[in-house]
Design a protein around this motif. Structure first.
Motif, PDB file in Angstrom:
ATOM      1  N   GLY A  14       0.821  -1.206   0.000  1.00 27.82           N
ATOM      2  CA  GLY A  14       0.000   0.000   0.000  1.00 27.82           C
ATOM      3  C   GLY A  14       0.855   1.255   0.000  1.00 27.82           C
ATOM      4  O   GLY A  14       1.772   1.399   0.813  1.00 27.82           O
ATOM      5  N   ALA A  18       0.272   5.824   5.119  1.00 28.13           N
ATOM      6  CA  ALA A  18       0.830   4.844   6.064  1.00 28.13           C
ATOM      7  C   ALA A  18       1.973   4.059   5.418  1.00 28.13           C
ATOM      8  O   ALA A  18       3.037   3.870   6.024  1.00 28.13           O
ATOM      9  CB  ALA A  18      -0.259   3.903   6.551  1.00 28.13           C
ATOM     10  N   ARG A  39      -1.410  -1.369  -5.566  1.00 24.36           N
ATOM     11  CA  ARG A  39      -2.226  -1.928  -6.663  1.00 24.36           C
ATOM     12  C   ARG A  39      -2.624  -0.873  -7.684  1.00 24.36           C
ATOM     13  O   ARG A  39      -2.853  -1.192  -8.840  1.00 24.36           O
ATOM     14  CB  ARG A  39      -3.451  -2.635  -6.113  1.00 24.36           C
ATOM     15  N   GLY A  40      -2.735   0.370  -7.257  1.00 23.47           N
ATOM     16  CA  GLY A  40      -3.083   1.448  -8.184  1.00 23.47           C
ATOM     17  C   GLY A  40      -1.881   2.346  -8.398  1.00 23.47           C
ATOM     18  O   GLY A  40      -0.824   1.897  -8.818  1.00 23.47           O
ATOM     19  N   PHE A  46      -6.617   8.736  -2.252  1.00 27.05           N
ATOM     20  CA  PHE A  46      -6.876  10.175  -2.340  1.00 27.05           C
ATOM     21  C   PHE A  46      -7.288  10.551  -3.761  1.00 27.05           C
ATOM     22  O   PHE A  46      -8.099  11.445  -3.953  1.00 27.05           O
ATOM     23  CB  PHE A  46      -5.652  10.958  -1.853  1.00 27.05           C
ATOM     24  N   PHE A  55      -9.435  17.499   3.360  1.00 25.17           N
ATOM     25  CA  PHE A  55      -8.979  17.070   4.677  1.00 25.17           C
ATOM     26  C   PHE A  55      -9.730  17.804   5.784  1.00 25.17           C
ATOM     27  O   PHE A  55     -10.171  18.933   5.605  1.00 25.17           O
ATOM     28  CB  PHE A  55      -7.480  17.374   4.829  1.00 25.17           C
ATOM     29  N   LEU A  56      -9.850  17.135   6.919  1.00 26.71           N
ATOM     30  CA  LEU A  56     -10.389  17.761   8.141  1.00 26.71           C
ATOM     31  C   LEU A  56      -9.259  18.341   8.965  1.00 26.71           C
ATOM     32  O   LEU A  56      -9.426  19.302   9.692  1.00 26.71           O
ATOM     33  CB  LEU A  56     -11.028  16.698   9.041  1.00 26.71           C
ATOM     34  N   THR A  57      -8.125  17.672   8.897  1.00 20.68           N
ATOM     35  CA  THR A  57      -6.970  18.095   9.694  1.00 20.68           C
ATOM     36  C   THR A  57      -6.196  19.134   8.889  1.00 20.68           C
ATOM     37  O   THR A  57      -5.764  18.859   7.768  1.00 20.68           O
ATOM     38  CB  THR A  57      -6.063  16.895  10.006  1.00 20.68           C
ATOM     39  N   GLU A 144      -8.406   1.648   4.689  1.00 21.57           N
ATOM     40  CA  GLU A 144      -9.757   1.168   4.960  1.00 21.57           C
ATOM     41  C   GLU A 144     -10.789   1.736   3.986  1.00 21.57           C
ATOM     42  O   GLU A 144     -11.942   1.336   3.995  1.00 21.57           O
ATOM     43  CB  GLU A 144     -10.148   1.521   6.401  1.00 21.57           C
ATOM     44  N   PHE A 145     -10.366   2.659   3.142  1.00 26.39           N
ATOM     45  CA  PHE A 145     -11.312   3.350   2.254  1.00 26.39           C
ATOM     46  C   PHE A 145     -12.019   2.367   1.318  1.00 26.39           C
ATOM     47  O   PHE A 145     -13.138   2.608   0.885  1.00 26.39           O
ATOM     48  CB  PHE A 145     -10.555   4.406   1.441  1.00 26.39           C
ATOM     49  N   PRO A 313      -4.782   3.629   9.860  1.00 25.10           N
ATOM     50  CA  PRO A 313      -5.872   4.036  10.750  1.00 25.10           C
ATOM     51  C   PRO A 313      -6.579   2.895  11.472  1.00 25.10           C
ATOM     52  O   PRO A 313      -7.363   3.146  12.378  1.00 25.10           O
ATOM     53  CB  PRO A 313      -6.847   4.747   9.793  1.00 25.10           C
ATOM     54  N   CYS A 323      -6.750   6.903  14.064  1.00 22.44           N
ATOM     55  CA  CYS A 323      -7.419   7.052  12.775  1.00 22.44           C
ATOM     56  C   CYS A 323      -7.048   8.314  11.999  1.00 22.44           C
ATOM     57  O   CYS A 323      -7.585   8.542  10.927  1.00 22.44           O
ATOM     58  CB  CYS A 323      -8.926   6.970  12.968  1.00 22.44           C
ATOM     59  N   ILE A 325      -3.762  10.796  10.370  1.00 16.77           N
ATOM     60  CA  ILE A 325      -2.356  10.661   9.978  1.00 16.77           C
ATOM     61  C   ILE A 325      -1.437  11.060  11.133  1.00 16.77           C
ATOM     62  O   ILE A 325      -0.467  10.369  11.436  1.00 16.77           O
ATOM     63  CB  ILE A 325      -2.061  11.518   8.724  1.00 16.77           C
TER      64      ILE A 325
HETATM   65  C1  LIG Z   1     -13.411  10.112   3.938  1.00 18.88           C
HETATM   66  C2  LIG Z   1     -12.188  10.135   4.773  1.00 18.88           C
HETATM   67  C3  LIG Z   1     -11.641  11.354   5.180  1.00 18.88           C
HETATM   68  C4  LIG Z   1     -10.497  11.377   5.966  1.00 18.88           C
HETATM   69  N1  LIG Z   1      -9.949  12.571   6.359  1.00 18.88           N
HETATM   70  C5  LIG Z   1      -8.816  12.583   7.079  1.00 18.88           C
HETATM   71  C6  LIG Z   1      -8.194  13.809   7.482  1.00 18.88           C
HETATM   72  O1  LIG Z   1      -8.685  14.880   7.210  1.00 18.88           O
HETATM   73  N2  LIG Z   1      -7.034  13.751   8.172  1.00 18.88           N
HETATM   74  C7  LIG Z   1      -6.457  12.565   8.515  1.00 18.88           C
HETATM   75  O2  LIG Z   1      -5.404  12.573   9.142  1.00 18.88           O
HETATM   76  N3  LIG Z   1      -7.041  11.392   8.167  1.00 18.88           N
HETATM   77  C8  LIG Z   1      -8.192  11.392   7.485  1.00 18.88           C
HETATM   78  N4  LIG Z   1      -8.796  10.212   7.156  1.00 18.88           N
HETATM   79  C9  LIG Z   1      -8.234   8.998   7.668  1.00 18.88           C
HETATM   80  C10 LIG Z   1      -7.630   8.198   6.543  1.00 18.88           C
HETATM   81  O3  LIG Z   1      -7.830   6.876   6.857  1.00 18.88           O
HETATM   82  C11 LIG Z   1      -6.198   8.530   6.239  1.00 18.88           C
HETATM   83  O4  LIG Z   1      -6.041   9.864   5.973  1.00 18.88           O
HETATM   84  C12 LIG Z   1      -5.543   7.743   5.107  1.00 18.88           C
HETATM   85  O5  LIG Z   1      -6.243   7.593   3.927  1.00 18.88           O
HETATM   86  C13 LIG Z   1      -5.156   6.379   5.599  1.00 18.88           C
HETATM   87  O6  LIG Z   1      -3.918   6.124   5.013  1.00 18.88           O
HETATM   88  P1  LIG Z   1      -3.470   4.674   4.614  1.00 18.88           P
HETATM   89  O7  LIG Z   1      -2.147   4.816   3.973  1.00 18.88           O
HETATM   90  O8  LIG Z   1      -3.611   3.758   5.782  1.00 18.88           O
HETATM   91  O9  LIG Z   1      -4.556   4.166   3.583  1.00 18.88           O
HETATM   92  P2  LIG Z   1      -4.856   4.617   2.090  1.00 18.88           P
HETATM   93  O10 LIG Z   1      -4.586   6.048   1.885  1.00 18.88           O
HETATM   94  O11 LIG Z   1      -6.207   4.098   1.819  1.00 18.88           O
HETATM   95  O12 LIG Z   1      -3.775   3.807   1.245  1.00 18.88           O
HETATM   96  C14 LIG Z   1      -3.850   2.420   1.094  1.00 18.88           C
HETATM   97  C15 LIG Z   1      -3.235   2.072  -0.241  1.00 18.88           C
HETATM   98  O13 LIG Z   1      -3.113   0.659  -0.299  1.00 18.88           O
HETATM   99  C16 LIG Z   1      -3.463   0.219  -1.602  1.00 18.88           C
HETATM  100  N5  LIG Z   1      -3.864  -1.178  -1.507  1.00 18.88           N
HETATM  101  C17 LIG Z   1      -4.952  -1.675  -0.871  1.00 18.88           C
HETATM  102  N6  LIG Z   1      -4.984  -3.017  -1.002  1.00 18.88           N
HETATM  103  C18 LIG Z   1      -3.897  -3.371  -1.711  1.00 18.88           C
HETATM  104  C19 LIG Z   1      -3.377  -4.618  -2.167  1.00 18.88           C
HETATM  105  N7  LIG Z   1      -4.010  -5.789  -1.918  1.00 18.88           N
HETATM  106  N8  LIG Z   1      -2.222  -4.628  -2.859  1.00 18.88           N
HETATM  107  C20 LIG Z   1      -1.559  -3.468  -3.119  1.00 18.88           C
HETATM  108  N9  LIG Z   1      -2.015  -2.258  -2.738  1.00 18.88           N
HETATM  109  C21 LIG Z   1      -3.173  -2.219  -2.029  1.00 18.88           C
HETATM  110  C22 LIG Z   1      -4.562   1.176  -2.022  1.00 18.88           C
HETATM  111  O14 LIG Z   1      -4.703   1.231  -3.432  1.00 18.88           O
HETATM  112  C23 LIG Z   1      -4.080   2.501  -1.409  1.00 18.88           C
HETATM  113  O15 LIG Z   1      -3.289   3.251  -2.300  1.00 18.88           O
HETATM  114  C24 LIG Z   1      -9.919  10.174   6.362  1.00 18.88           C
HETATM  115  C25 LIG Z   1     -10.475   8.956   5.949  1.00 18.88           C
HETATM  116  C26 LIG Z   1     -11.610   8.929   5.170  1.00 18.88           C
HETATM  117  C27 LIG Z   1     -12.175   7.615   4.767  1.00 18.88           C
END
Ligand SMILES: Cc1cc2nc3c(=O)[nH]c(=O)nc-3n(C[C@H](O)[C@H](O)[C@H](O)COP(=O)(O)OP(=O)(O)OC[C@H]3O[C@@H](n4cnc5c(N)ncnc54)[C@H](O)[C@@H]3O)c2cc1C
Length: 372
Positions: A14, A18, A39-40, A46, A55-57, A144-145, A313, A323, A325
């Motif tokens: 991913g 994170a 994967r993308g 985003f 963003f909220l933050t 988790e999106f 998160p 939950c 960043i």
């Molecule tokens: C609507 C919404 C608004 C939010 N607003 C905020 C905010 O304002 N401030 C804040 O701090 N947080 C916010 N969050 C929390 C949010 O969870 C994080 O900001 C962030 O998206 C989480 O980061 P991540 O890297 O864990 O996941 P993601 O950003 O979702 O990244 C995960 C990546 O993994 C990839 N992936 C998934 N499965 C696979 C696979 N099997 N193989 C290869 N790649 C894969 C995906 O394509 C994606 O690119 C928000 C969340 C949501 C849902």
């Protein structure tokens, strides 16, 4: 990025904040072999956000005074600085992530989905379209999106999920949102600001949550400001009841609430009912807590598969939620240190994360309440 028979010290799955943030901390440990698969594209989640969502933050470049930008994934970066924007859209934040990857030379293989993961004696075997990858440690950062939780109501197929672009398209007349926390109020305010009459239903009345200093349990200031402006228009109604069923009635929709009331609306109801942990191919390698979130040891490692870490998160420790960043980035350097120490490397460089307020080892310190 290496392929078998070589075994990497660590593989990150991913390339969101994170995954990129954890990879940057791994890169600070000299001599570690690691890579990221996505994967993308970098920041895919985003890129998938509805274009209206921000963003909220807030971002602000406080880095020079030890207050690292809340949305930064590396101590020496700041989205506010590089983008000149405080509340970024998804597309803007993905651009920040791409620039960080380029600047630090993070090894990311995009267009590469992990489809299956097997635990082995010496680590993990990850299947992807380009062939298997072996790694001693694995960091799941899949976000988790991609796992929105549908409301448990009859007729749920008639609702639009808040993560889908169609939920943000203009709605005339009466609209309804199920779920009254951040995502629900965000989209409700969006439609009120464009002239619709919106009802938000949520039996747990999250808009009332007023105790405690933790933003995971109370609305963000930006949301509260928008909520009060929306209420002042007279076009927003908040109801403390859950939806029980959705039915279509000609061109209209009828939502029955668990308090017995019915609400008639002019468009498909919107479901903003949260997200699951989204563990994808590693789901079977994590035990579940009683609340359904992955069970982790004190190092954010699976309690079933040693060497499998969770970044992002979905991290929970007791009642603490990571939950945002600014919260889950506290664990990037911690995870990198455990992986580095196991590989016999010098992990001293990771102290820079602590100096920047981006490393928390002792989780007992996170529950502080603000006095005023
Ligand atoms: C609507 C919404 C608004 C939010 N607003 C905020 C905010 O304002 N401030 C804040 O701090 N947080 C916010 N969050 C929390 C949010 O969870 C994080 O900001 C962030 O998206 C989480 O980061 P991540 O890297 O864990 O996941 P993601 O950003 O979702 O990244 C995960 C990546 O993994 C990839 N992936 C998934 N499965 C696979 C696979 N099997 N193989 C290869 N790649 C894969 C995906 O394509 C994606 O690119 C928000 C969340 C949501 C849902």
């Amino acid at each position: 990025m290496s392929t078998p028979p070589q075994i990497l010290d660590a593989l990150v799955i991913g390339a969101g904040p994170a995954g990129i943030g954890t990879a940057l901390a791994l890169a600070a440990v000299e001599g570690l072999t690691f890579g990221v698969i996505e994967r993308g594209q970098i920041g895919q989640t985003f890129l998938d956000w509805p274009t209206e969502q921000t963003f909220l933050t807030p971002s602000f470049t406080g880095n020079g005074f030890g207050a690292t930008d809340l949305n930064a994934v590396h101590p020496e970066t700041s989205p506010a600085f590089s983008l000149g924007v405080d509340y970024q859209t998804g597309g803007q934040y993905a651009k920040y992530l791409r620039s960080v990857v380029k600047h630090f030379g993070v090894p990311v293989l995009d267009g590469t989905e992990a489809t299956a993961v097997t635990a082995r004696e010496d680590g993990f075997e990850v299947q992807c379209a380009r062939g298997p990858v072996l790694a001693r440690s694995l960091v799941w950062a899949g976000g988790e999106f991609h796992q929105p939780l549908e409301p448990r109501v009859a007729g749920t197929g008639l609702a639009d999920l808040a993560r889908a672009p169609e939920a943000w398209e203009p709605r005339t007349g009466r609209a309804l949102v199920m779920g009254g926390y951040e995502s629900g109020l965000d989209i409700a305010c969006h439609h009120v600001e464009r002239g619709a009459h919106v009802t938000v239903v949520d039996g747990s009345t999250p808009w009332d949550a007023g105790t405690g200093s933790d933003p995971s349990f109370r609305l963000a200031p930006r949301s509260r400001v928008r909520l009060s402006a929306a209420l002042e228009t007279g076009r927003l109604t908040l109801i403390g009841a859950h939806a029980g069923s959705i039915k279509r009635d000609g061109d209209e929709f009828v939502v029955r609430l668990d308090d017995g009331n019915r609400i008639r609306i002019d468009s498909r109801p919107i479901a903003a009912t949260g997200y699951g942990p989204g563990l994808g191919p590693v789901e079977g390698l994590f035990a579940q807590r009683a609340d359904g979130w992955p069970d982790l040891d004190k190092d954010d490692q699976s309690t079933l598969a040693s060497g499998l870490f969770l970044s992002g998160p979905a991290i929970r420790h007791g009642g603490l939620k990571f939950c945002f960043i600014y919260k889950f980035r506290q664990r990037f350097a911690h995870i990198a240190r455990i992986i580095g120490e196991r590989a016999g490397k010098d992990v001293g460089a990771l102290e820079a994360w602590r100096a920047a307020g981006m490393l928390t080892d002792d989780l007992s310190c996170c529950g502080v309440e603000c006095a005023c």
